[in-house]
Design a protein around this motif. Sequence first.
Motif, short mmCIF file in Angstrom:
data_model
loop_
_atom_site.label_atom_id
_atom_site.label_comp_id
_atom_site.label_asym_id
_atom_site.label_seq_id
_atom_site.Cartn_x
_atom_site.Cartn_y
_atom_site.Cartn_z
N ARG A 98 0.84 -1.21 0.00
CA ARG A 98 0.00 0.00 0.00
C ARG A 98 0.87 1.25 0.00
NH1 ARG A 98 -1.97 -3.45 3.47
NH2 ARG A 98 -4.03 -4.34 3.08
N PRO A 99 0.52 2.23 -0.82
CA PRO A 99 1.29 3.48 -0.79
C PRO A 99 1.07 4.21 0.53
CG PRO A 99 -0.56 3.62 -2.31
CD PRO A 99 -0.51 2.21 -1.85
N PRO A 100 2.03 5.06 0.92
CA PRO A 100 2.02 5.65 2.26
C PRO A 100 0.84 6.57 2.55
CG PRO A 100 3.84 6.48 0.93
CD PRO A 100 3.23 5.37 0.17
N TRP A 101 0.07 6.99 1.52
CA TRP A 101 -1.02 7.92 1.83
C TRP A 101 -2.36 7.21 2.04
CZ3 TRP A 101 1.79 7.84 -2.74
CH2 TRP A 101 1.13 7.25 -3.82
N THR A 102 -2.38 5.88 1.92
CA THR A 102 -3.65 5.19 2.13
C THR A 102 -4.06 5.27 3.59
OG1 THR A 102 -2.45 3.16 2.43
CG2 THR A 102 -3.34 3.54 0.25
N SER A 103 -5.35 5.11 3.83
CA SER A 103 -5.86 5.34 5.19
C SER A 103 -5.28 4.32 6.17
CB SER A 103 -7.38 5.27 5.20
OG SER A 103 -7.79 3.99 4.83
N ARG A 104 -5.06 3.11 5.69
CA ARG A 104 -4.52 2.11 6.60
C ARG A 104 -3.12 2.50 7.06
NH1 ARG A 104 -3.53 -4.19 6.19
NH2 ARG A 104 -1.90 -4.25 7.78
N ARG A 105 -2.29 2.97 6.09
CA ARG A 105 -0.93 3.37 6.44
C ARG A 105 -0.95 4.58 7.36
NH1 ARG A 105 3.19 1.53 2.94
NH2 ARG A 105 4.55 2.76 4.26
N LEU A 106 -1.88 5.50 7.09
CA LEU A 106 -1.97 6.69 7.93
C LEU A 106 -2.34 6.29 9.36
CD1 LEU A 106 -3.73 9.28 5.59
CD2 LEU A 106 -1.41 9.39 6.50
N ARG A 107 -3.31 5.36 9.44
CA ARG A 107 -3.74 4.90 10.77
C ARG A 107 -2.58 4.25 11.51
NH1 ARG A 107 -8.35 2.86 8.77
NH2 ARG A 107 -7.63 0.73 8.94
N ASP A 108 -1.83 3.40 10.79
CA ASP A 108 -0.67 2.75 11.40
C ASP A 108 0.29 3.78 11.96
OD1 ASP A 108 -1.49 0.25 10.89
OD2 ASP A 108 -0.24 -0.07 9.11
N ARG A 109 0.52 4.82 11.13
CA ARG A 109 1.51 5.82 11.54
C ARG A 109 1.03 6.58 12.77
NH1 ARG A 109 2.68 9.30 6.84
NH2 ARG A 109 2.04 7.40 5.78
N GLU A 110 -0.27 6.89 12.78
CA GLU A 110 -0.82 7.60 13.94
C GLU A 110 -0.69 6.75 15.20
OE1 GLU A 110 -4.84 8.93 13.26
OE2 GLU A 110 -4.08 10.17 11.62
N ARG A 111 -0.99 5.46 15.04
CA ARG A 111 -0.94 4.58 16.19
C ARG A 111 0.49 4.49 16.72
NH1 ARG A 111 -2.66 -0.52 14.15
NH2 ARG A 111 -0.44 -0.95 14.34
N MET A 112 1.44 4.37 15.79
CA MET A 112 2.84 4.29 16.19
C MET A 112 3.27 5.56 16.91
SD MET A 112 5.30 2.37 13.48
CE MET A 112 4.70 3.15 12.06
N GLN A 113 2.86 6.69 16.33
CA GLN A 113 3.21 7.98 16.90
C GLN A 113 2.69 8.08 18.34
OE1 GLN A 113 5.15 10.29 15.27
NE2 GLN A 113 5.22 11.15 17.32
N ALA A 114 1.45 7.64 18.52
CA ALA A 114 0.84 7.72 19.84
C ALA A 114 1.60 6.85 20.83
CB ALA A 114 -0.62 7.30 19.77
N ARG A 115 1.96 5.66 20.38
CA ARG A 115 2.67 4.73 21.26
C ARG A 115 4.05 5.29 21.62
NH1 ARG A 115 2.98 1.28 24.92
NH2 ARG A 115 4.39 -0.48 24.73
N VAL A 116 4.74 5.86 20.64
CA VAL A 116 6.05 6.44 20.90
C VAL A 116 5.94 7.59 21.91
CG1 VAL A 116 7.96 7.74 19.88
CG2 VAL A 116 7.07 5.73 18.71
N ASP A 117 4.92 8.44 21.72
CA ASP A 117 4.73 9.56 22.65
C ASP A 117 4.53 9.05 24.08
OD1 ASP A 117 5.00 11.31 20.63
OD2 ASP A 117 2.85 11.70 20.36
N GLU A 118 3.68 8.02 24.16
CA GLU A 118 3.36 7.45 25.46
C GLU A 118 4.62 6.90 26.16
OE1 GLU A 118 1.11 3.33 26.58
OE2 GLU A 118 0.47 4.38 24.78
N LEU A 119 5.45 6.20 25.36
CA LEU A 119 6.66 5.62 25.93
C LEU A 119 7.67 6.68 26.34
CD1 LEU A 119 6.91 2.65 23.52
CD2 LEU A 119 7.09 2.44 26.00
N LEU A 120 7.81 7.71 25.49
CA LEU A 120 8.77 8.76 25.82
C LEU A 120 8.34 9.46 27.10
CD1 LEU A 120 9.67 10.28 22.36
CD2 LEU A 120 11.09 8.88 23.84
#
Lengths: 340, 259
Positions: free
Chosen positions: A108-130
Amino acid sequence: MSIEIDGVNKRFGDFVALENVNVSLPTGQLTALLGPSGGGKSTLLRIIAGLERADTGTVSIEGVDATRMSPRKRNVGFVFQHYAVFKHMTVAKNVAFGLEIRTHGGLRPPWTSRRLRDRERMQARVDELLKLVHLSQFADRLPSQLSGGQRQRMALARALAVQPKVLLLDEPFGALDAKVRKELREWLRRLHDEVPVTTVFVTHDQEEAMEVADEIVVINEGRIEQVGTPDSLYDEPANEFVMGFLGEVTRLGELRLRPHDIEVGLGPDLAGSTPVDVLRVTRVGFEVRLVAGTEEGQEVSVVTTRAHARALDLEEGRRVWLTPSNGTATVPAMKSLRVG
Amino acid sequence: MRLLALAYVFFLVGWPVITLVQRTFADGWSSFGQAFSDPDVTHALLVTVEISLWAVAINTVFGVGLALLLVRYEFPGKRLLSAFIDLPMSMSPVVIGLALMLVYSGRYGWFGPPLEAHGLVVIFNSPGMIMATCFVALPLVVREVVPVLEEIGDDQEQAARSLGANAVQVLRRITLPAIKWAVVYGVVLSLARSLGEFGALKIVSGNLTGQTQTAPLVVEQKYNNFAQGEAYAVSFVLVLISVLCILVVSLLRPKESRS
């Protein structure tokens, strides 16, 4: 039991690193592998992580046989003594590494909704851990701009990011100075209470092990000497080595015991007391250390409080009587097989 | 002492190069005009560039692979392999050319006839020239990358593996970024070495004008044919490329030490 180690042997050439090691490490607890350098504790940790392979024996993690599993499939977080930070990535990227590896975007190209969702989820998890490791404001820095303690906290966040079943720490604070080490030690204990993942850490510092761990496994010369809670190890050491490694030991007659477990009296009032002459008196902060000589020429160390020493008017050349305190940890001398 | 060193470098390198540039422009741009209107010269330059790019590309891939093998793995014969990699440094390129001929020549080589039977002509053709160039430039990438790999250790790679990365992901995300500058440095050095290769190529290429002749070979031919102006012009182009390579390297160096 979370980690079961059964009959593990490991040699490096002629050097026997581990000899028939059997141990179970409990789920959800903080366990310390404690022992002198070169005793095999790091090797055991690396075998659990899959970074090293046992010559014989099995390792199972959460009921799954992991003996031949590659490290990336074991779902363990590993924290290295020298941090092993990814130097070319920012702090946030370091923490996100395990998540990015696991997130399959497929084709899937990076702008698809699934990839965007993945990225948001990762970002949230990273924020939480930091936030958890108090590094939120350093997210965009490079590891080279962090202090040693901060780098180690980042490495911890990175290991926790993938929600490992087991967190393994190899001398995590060994490369830090004493003050930072103490801070991080307390912080690790609090972190473990917040995020109760099964944690095993290697240390050669008995104070660190006693302060942080729920359970201690004492390893020496490739063998397990004793397993137990800090208190039980301290109070009921299985042998002379464990006793000597966990704290100071002195000899009084045929007994080995701790210097602060000896009572000092001015007369032979107590049964079994030994007459000695005070040879040296040293004041260290709130305590007073005595070296006393028995009539047979044995030197005994005694630790007592300042107030007690003053009350007894202890000074060099004075004759006193020593008695082991009631219920103290003692090991008859010469009984154990190995001397520490 | 400093003066002595400077004088040494000046008389050995500086003066000859300056004289070469002077000679090139002695009649303005006319020798350039002459040289570059000759299709054989332009063809030779193109051949040089083509052969060098292929050789550098192949050497980069194998150089990084060999460096990883030498640093990260233990295997019998490792020291022998390491010694073999350094061999091109100590061997005369002419000898390398002859050695390749012995193995791959279509007429008397060991491998040549079977390969030619399958339509692959190695000697007096591009494959042989690329091989010769790869051979002489082989150590450059390896010797740049090995010390960097040794210095960074395998902690980061182990950490990546414990975080779930497979071999390809470890290589792409951890190892390659860490050795990036060493690779670039090695590539630039091998490019410079490949562009200037003469001895091995003279043997292996057959020096066929307009076909397998490379720029350094043109320089020699023009010089021997008393077309010195053109020889100087082509030499100047080669020197220019070398200077550019050195510039690129010196621009990269500070970055390397900063990271």
